[in-house]
Design a protein around this motif. Structure first.
Motif, PDB file in Angstrom:
ATOM      1  N   GLY A  28      25.016  38.148  30.995  1.00 34.84           N
ATOM      2  CA  GLY A  28      25.203  38.093  32.436  1.00 34.84           C
ATOM      3  C   GLY A  28      24.526  36.869  33.009  1.00 34.84           C
ATOM      4  O   GLY A  28      23.436  36.487  32.566  1.00 34.84           O
ATOM      5  N   THR A  75      29.697  39.716  36.583  1.00 29.98           N
ATOM      6  CA  THR A  75      29.931  41.022  37.201  1.00 29.98           C
ATOM      7  C   THR A  75      29.822  42.149  36.185  1.00 29.98           C
ATOM      8  O   THR A  75      29.939  41.944  34.968  1.00 29.98           O
ATOM      9  CB  THR A  75      31.331  41.102  37.851  1.00 29.98           C
ATOM     10  OG1 THR A  75      32.326  41.196  36.823  1.00 29.98           O
ATOM     11  CG2 THR A  75      31.610  39.903  38.746  1.00 29.98           C
ATOM     12  N   ARG A  76      29.637  43.342  36.726  1.00 30.05           N
ATOM     13  CA  ARG A  76      29.613  44.524  35.871  1.00 30.05           C
ATOM     14  C   ARG A  76      30.975  44.747  35.217  1.00 30.05           C
ATOM     15  O   ARG A  76      31.057  45.326  34.122  1.00 30.05           O
ATOM     16  CB  ARG A  76      29.202  45.744  36.709  1.00 30.05           C
ATOM     17  CG  ARG A  76      28.977  47.010  35.920  1.00 30.05           C
ATOM     18  CD  ARG A  76      27.804  46.895  34.950  1.00 30.05           C
ATOM     19  NE  ARG A  76      27.662  48.117  34.174  1.00 30.05           N
ATOM     20  CZ  ARG A  76      26.855  49.113  34.513  1.00 30.05           C
ATOM     21  NH1 ARG A  76      26.125  49.037  35.614  1.00 30.05           N
ATOM     22  NH2 ARG A  76      26.774  50.188  33.757  1.00 30.05           N
ATOM     23  N   LEU A  86      23.746  44.217  36.314  1.00 27.49           N
ATOM     24  CA  LEU A  86      24.813  43.923  35.357  1.00 27.49           C
ATOM     25  C   LEU A  86      24.701  44.722  34.062  1.00 27.49           C
ATOM     26  O   LEU A  86      25.714  45.007  33.428  1.00 27.49           O
ATOM     27  CB  LEU A  86      24.823  42.424  35.031  1.00 27.49           C
ATOM     28  CG  LEU A  86      25.104  41.485  36.199  1.00 27.49           C
ATOM     29  CD1 LEU A  86      25.179  40.035  35.706  1.00 27.49           C
ATOM     30  CD2 LEU A  86      26.379  41.866  36.924  1.00 27.49           C
TER      31      LEU A  86
END
Length: 223
Positions: free
Chosen positions: A189, A173-174, A200
């Motif tokens: 990522g 996830t970001r 990401l």
């Protein structure tokens, strides 16, 4: 400089796929208040945050007491599902366990986790998958502000004594990537998790576990 390097893993959506029980527990939480459950994509997009932050995103139009009840219902439902499903409540993604075993066997590599799970939830997952002793640092939402606050990574660095430039955060996830950036560590990522890889903005993106080793070597190379 120490030769040790630290690989910090997110859990849900990175190492294990827990979406079935997450979605079911979320549906129970919303149903308990007579509310419609948000779409699957919206629920999964918030996985990795602490539960208060998750419910603020998903039910921010409700008062704090309502959200607190929903969190309690979610936790109870998730625990019941975990007991019913055992290890299959959060099965490993293909190749994840083998990757952990390989990295754990490297003399200069330490492993850690930084997760939005509770301490109890993480401990039970580790027990279910027989991962005791695998991680040198376990950072959870019980002890830190929610991602992307860098506190979990900073604590892992302190606990292991590894310098930031020798550490990498691996997540889906970001929130994971932004947490890594705030802590001054590199990020990888994964392309199989709960948020699209294209968004990401990680230092590296991998689409299978075979890509992890070269990415780690590249990002932790010392000059």
């Amino acid at each position: 400089m120490s030769d040790l390097r630290l690989v910090i893993f997110d859990v849900d959506g990175t190492l294990v796929d827990s979406q079935r029980d997450i979605l079911a527990a979320m549906a129970a939480a919303f149903a308990s208040e007579g509310l419609e459950t948000p779409p699957r994509e919206r629920v999964l997009s918030g996985v990795g945050l602490s539960l208060p932050e998750t419910f603020l995103r998903l039910a921010g139009d409700r008062d704090s007491d309502t959200r607190a009840r929903m969190i309690a219902t979610y936790c109870t439902a998730y625990a019941d599902l975990r007991r019913a499903h055992g290890p299959e409540s959060s099965p490993f993604y293909p190749g994840a366990r083998e990757t952990l075993d390989r990295l754990a066997g490297e003399p200069f590599t330490l492993l850690a986790v930084a997760t939005g799970k509770s301490r109890r939830g993480l401990d039970r997952l580790i027990e279910a998958h027989e991962l005791e002793g695998m991680f040198h640092s376990r950072q959870t939402a019980d002890d830190h502000p929610s991602k992307p606050n860098p506190a979990m990574i900073q604590a892992a660095l302190i606990e292991t004594g590894v310098a930031a430039q020798r550490a990498v955060m691996v997540g889906d996830t970001r929130f994971d990537v932004d947490m890594a950036r705030a802590a001054g560590v590199a990020s990888i990522g994964v392309g199989w998790g709960y948020q699209p890889a294209a968004g990401l903005m990680a230092d590296r993106i991998i689409h299978d576990w075979a890509g992890l080793a070269p990415a780690l070597d590249d990002l932790t190379e010392t000059t």
